[in-house]
Design a protein around this motif. Sequence first.
Motif, PDB file in Angstrom:
ATOM      1  N   ALA A 176      -5.433  -0.061  -4.298  1.00  0.00           N
ATOM      2  CA  ALA A 176      -4.171   0.075  -3.452  1.00  0.00           C
ATOM      3  C   ALA A 176      -3.269   0.970  -4.071  1.00  0.00           C
ATOM      4  CB  ALA A 176      -3.406  -1.358  -3.692  1.00  0.00           C
ATOM      5  N   THR A 177      -3.251   1.268  -5.470  1.00  0.00           N
ATOM      6  CA  THR A 177      -2.284   2.347  -6.135  1.00  0.00           C
ATOM      7  C   THR A 177      -2.961   3.575  -5.680  1.00  0.00           C
ATOM      8  OG1 THR A 177      -1.925   0.745  -7.651  1.00  0.00           O
ATOM      9  CG2 THR A 177      -1.575   2.915  -8.449  1.00  0.00           C
ATOM     10  N   LYS A 178      -4.234   3.927  -5.846  1.00  0.00           N
ATOM     11  CA  LYS A 178      -4.823   5.240  -5.596  1.00  0.00           C
ATOM     12  C   LYS A 178      -4.586   5.604  -4.265  1.00  0.00           C
ATOM     13  CE  LYS A 178      -8.742   4.467  -7.427  1.00  0.00           C
ATOM     14  NZ  LYS A 178     -10.113   4.654  -7.244  1.00  0.00           N
ATOM     15  N   GLY A 179      -4.702   4.417  -3.305  1.00  0.00           N
ATOM     16  CA  GLY A 179      -4.602   4.697  -1.825  1.00  0.00           C
ATOM     17  C   GLY A 179      -3.207   4.992  -1.246  1.00  0.00           C
ATOM     18  N   ILE A 180      -2.503   4.228  -1.811  1.00  0.00           N
ATOM     19  CA  ILE A 180      -1.027   4.600  -1.382  1.00  0.00           C
ATOM     20  C   ILE A 180      -0.474   6.140  -1.795  1.00  0.00           C
ATOM     21  CG2 ILE A 180       1.317   3.860  -1.888  1.00  0.00           C
ATOM     22  CD1 ILE A 180       0.439   0.981  -1.909  1.00  0.00           C
ATOM     23  N   ALA A 181      -1.016   6.587  -2.994  1.00  0.00           N
ATOM     24  CA  ALA A 181      -0.659   7.851  -3.475  1.00  0.00           C
ATOM     25  C   ALA A 181      -1.395   8.878  -2.626  1.00  0.00           C
ATOM     26  CB  ALA A 181      -1.124   7.950  -4.952  1.00  0.00           C
ATOM     27  N   GLN A 182      -2.495   8.643  -2.325  1.00  0.00           N
ATOM     28  CA  GLN A 182      -3.225   9.367  -1.434  1.00  0.00           C
ATOM     29  C   GLN A 182      -2.647   9.760   0.025  1.00  0.00           C
ATOM     30  OE1 GLN A 182      -7.350   7.866  -1.898  1.00  0.00           O
ATOM     31  NE2 GLN A 182      -8.223   9.840  -0.582  1.00  0.00           N
ATOM     32  N   VAL A 183      -2.339   8.583   0.402  1.00  0.00           N
ATOM     33  CA  VAL A 183      -1.978   8.665   1.706  1.00  0.00           C
ATOM     34  C   VAL A 183      -0.437   9.425   1.702  1.00  0.00           C
ATOM     35  CG1 VAL A 183      -0.641   7.123   3.705  1.00  0.00           C
ATOM     36  CG2 VAL A 183      -2.781   6.460   2.498  1.00  0.00           C
ATOM     37  N   SER A 184       0.197   9.269   0.772  1.00  0.00           N
ATOM     38  CA  SER A 184       1.621   9.940   0.587  1.00  0.00           C
ATOM     39  C   SER A 184       1.443  11.580   0.436  1.00  0.00           C
ATOM     40  CB  SER A 184       2.494   9.353  -0.570  1.00  0.00           C
ATOM     41  OG  SER A 184       3.776  10.138  -0.361  1.00  0.00           O
TER      42      SER A 184
END
Length: 159
Positions: free
Chosen positions: A99-107
Amino acid sequence: MRHIATIEGHLSAQGLAFTLVAARFNDIIVDRLIGGALDCLLRHGAAREDITLVRVPGAFELPLVCLKVAQKGGCDGIVALGAVIRGATPHFEYIAAEATKGIAQVSLQTGLPIGFGLLTTDSVEQAVERAGSKAGNKGADAAATVLETIRVLEQLGQR
Ligand code: INI
């Protein structure tokens, strides 16, 4: 710091549209984070009709839905909210990390500011502390950071 040209974001939410993407899992905690984020945005001048709440099953689903919200357009910033509580399951590590990696990636991929309001704690007590009691409200903190980031990008001519 005198004589240094400084660019910084002010905290006005006036005229901005926001989407809160919030997990249902641990909803007793997450509802408090939603309340904190809403309160922060409204107190800083956002209009109620410019805020949309999207609910997803759990923290693992936050990145995909944040991505789709960003791609759809129409909002200036997202606040991602959830609570991953360690308990007795090794599941915790995977969900929290993805979740953490994914949210950063999306941003980074979309260029849209996303406030990171995902609690990752060892216990329910720690989560409660960060959801409107002893340690403040991380939903409100995430909303304030997205607001500041939007305004910084604006100052840089990048919004
Ligand atoms: N989802 C959470 O948001 N928090 C948790 O603590 C959690 N735990 O511990 O399992 C959790 N699991 C669900 C996960 O996010 C997905 O919704 C599920 O695996 C289906 O994809």
